[in-house]
Design an enzyme around this catalytic site. Structure first.
Site, PDB file in Angstrom:
ATOM      1  N   HIS A  70       0.832  -1.203   0.000  1.00 25.76           N
ATOM      2  CA  HIS A  70       0.000   0.000   0.000  1.00 25.76           C
ATOM      3  C   HIS A  70       0.863   1.249   0.000  1.00 25.76           C
ATOM      4  O   HIS A  70       0.723   2.136  -0.839  1.00 25.76           O
ATOM      5  CB  HIS A  70      -0.945   0.010   1.202  1.00 25.76           C
ATOM      6  CG  HIS A  70      -1.893   1.164   1.198  1.00 25.76           C
ATOM      7  ND1 HIS A  70      -1.564   2.400   1.728  1.00 25.76           N
ATOM      8  CD2 HIS A  70      -3.155   1.297   0.711  1.00 25.76           C
ATOM      9  CE1 HIS A  70      -2.587   3.228   1.573  1.00 25.76           C
ATOM     10  NE2 HIS A  70      -3.556   2.580   0.959  1.00 25.76           N
ATOM     11  N   GLY A  71       1.741   1.387   0.993  1.00 26.10           N
ATOM     12  CA  GLY A  71       2.721   2.461   0.991  1.00 26.10           C
ATOM     13  C   GLY A  71       2.350   3.744   1.689  1.00 26.10           C
ATOM     14  O   GLY A  71       3.208   4.596   1.915  1.00 26.10           O
ATOM     15  N   ASP A  72       1.076   3.942   2.050  1.00 30.61           N
ATOM     16  CA  ASP A  72       0.695   5.200   2.704  1.00 30.61           C
ATOM     17  C   ASP A  72      -0.447   4.958   3.690  1.00 30.61           C
ATOM     18  O   ASP A  72      -1.466   5.639   3.670  1.00 30.61           O
ATOM     19  CB  ASP A  72       0.287   6.231   1.655  1.00 30.61           C
ATOM     20  CG  ASP A  72       0.239   7.657   2.215  1.00 30.61           C
ATOM     21  OD1 ASP A  72       0.831   7.893   3.289  1.00 30.61           O
ATOM     22  OD2 ASP A  72      -0.382   8.519   1.586  1.00 30.61           O
ATOM     23  N   LEU A  73      -0.236   3.998   4.581  1.00 30.29           N
ATOM     24  CA  LEU A  73      -1.280   3.613   5.522  1.00 30.29           C
ATOM     25  C   LEU A  73      -1.358   4.592   6.698  1.00 30.29           C
ATOM     26  O   LEU A  73      -0.360   4.878   7.346  1.00 30.29           O
ATOM     27  CB  LEU A  73      -1.012   2.201   6.050  1.00 30.29           C
ATOM     28  CG  LEU A  73      -2.048   1.630   7.013  1.00 30.29           C
ATOM     29  CD1 LEU A  73      -3.396   1.476   6.320  1.00 30.29           C
ATOM     30  CD2 LEU A  73      -1.577   0.293   7.568  1.00 30.29           C
ATOM     31  N   ASN A  77      -6.574   7.475   5.520  1.00 27.20           N
ATOM     32  CA  ASN A  77      -6.741   6.702   4.288  1.00 27.20           C
ATOM     33  C   ASN A  77      -7.558   5.431   4.521  1.00 27.20           C
ATOM     34  O   ASN A  77      -7.445   4.468   3.762  1.00 27.20           O
ATOM     35  CB  ASN A  77      -5.381   6.337   3.698  1.00 27.20           C
ATOM     36  CG  ASN A  77      -4.709   7.533   3.034  1.00 27.20           C
ATOM     37  OD1 ASN A  77      -5.369   8.493   2.668  1.00 27.20           O
ATOM     38  ND2 ASN A  77      -3.395   7.473   2.909  1.00 27.20           N
TER      39      ASN A  77
END
Length: 223
Positions: A70-73, A77
């Site tokens: 995912h990279g941007d938890l 979000n």
């Protein structure tokens, strides 16, 4: 865009389509009136935090099984449906993992500093282990009702605290007025997610099983 089109999981908000106007391309997904879990905390909207965390973990496990980071938890979000289900959104930093690897070499930088693992802040790529780190920070965000390292004056200070001082969130910041009875079990799980060495962090399958057991205990106590 292509990543989101391929995902199908009850805890991931689906992409219904897209359109283009003078401002560019826009994605269309189901509207959830509650908004993000972060906004629910700010507006004192009640929800089952263990259920939400379990839903996030199940979504991350699904991503891992399909080779996606995912990279941007963070809770900003994650949307909350009317029946209290978590719906993961914002795949702008998501990437498909390289074959036979748990790392995406094209995912350096970007993201929200306070939720990022030390290896990312050192310039390394994102990985399934960095999503686990971020999940631990999401647990902190839920239990304290504040961003991780909320008392830092700027992003540079956060980076210094994480990399050089190996600082971690404080258990004393837990908001006991809102935290569930099982908050210590949740905190213990989060602390395992912050292991400095990525390989020492728990697998998402373990996290899902752990939270499932916590939820079952919680439901038994309230029944």
């Amino acid at each position: 865009m292509g990543i989101l089109l391929k995902l199908n999981h009850p805890n991931i908000n689906p992409l219904l389509g897209m359109f283009r106007d003078d401002e560019g391309y826009h994605m269309v997904s189901p509207w959830l009136e509650n908004g993000s879990v972060h906004s629910c905390i700010l507006n004192d909207v009640s929800f089952d935090g263990v259920k939400v965390l379990l839903g996030i973990a199940e979504a991350l496990l699904y991503l891992r099984q399909n080779g996606v980071v995912h990279g941007d938890l963070k809770l900003d979000n994650v949307l909350l449906s009317l029946n209290g289900d978590a719906k993961l959104i914002d795949f702008g930093l998501a990437k498909i993992l390289r074959l036979n690897s748990a790392t995406s070499t094209s995912m350096k930088g970007a993201g929200t500093v306070a939720w990022q693992a030390p290896e990312i802040l050192n310039g390394d790529p994102r990985s399934t282990e960095t999503d686990v780190w971020a999940f631990g920070m999401v647990v902190v965000e839920y239990l304290t009702r504040k961003p991780p390292f909320w008392d830092a004056k700027d992003s540079g200070t956060i980076v210094t605290r994480i990399i050089l001082k190996k600082d971690r969130p404080s258990r004393g910041d837990v908001d006991l007025e809102y935290a569930p009875k099982c908050w210590q079990e949740l905190w213990d799980l989060a602390s395992r997610c912050w292991s400095q060495k990525p390989s020492d962090r728990p697998e998402m399958k373990y996290i899902v099983d752990y939270l499932t057991e916590v939820q079952e205990k919680q439901n038994a106590q309230t029944s």
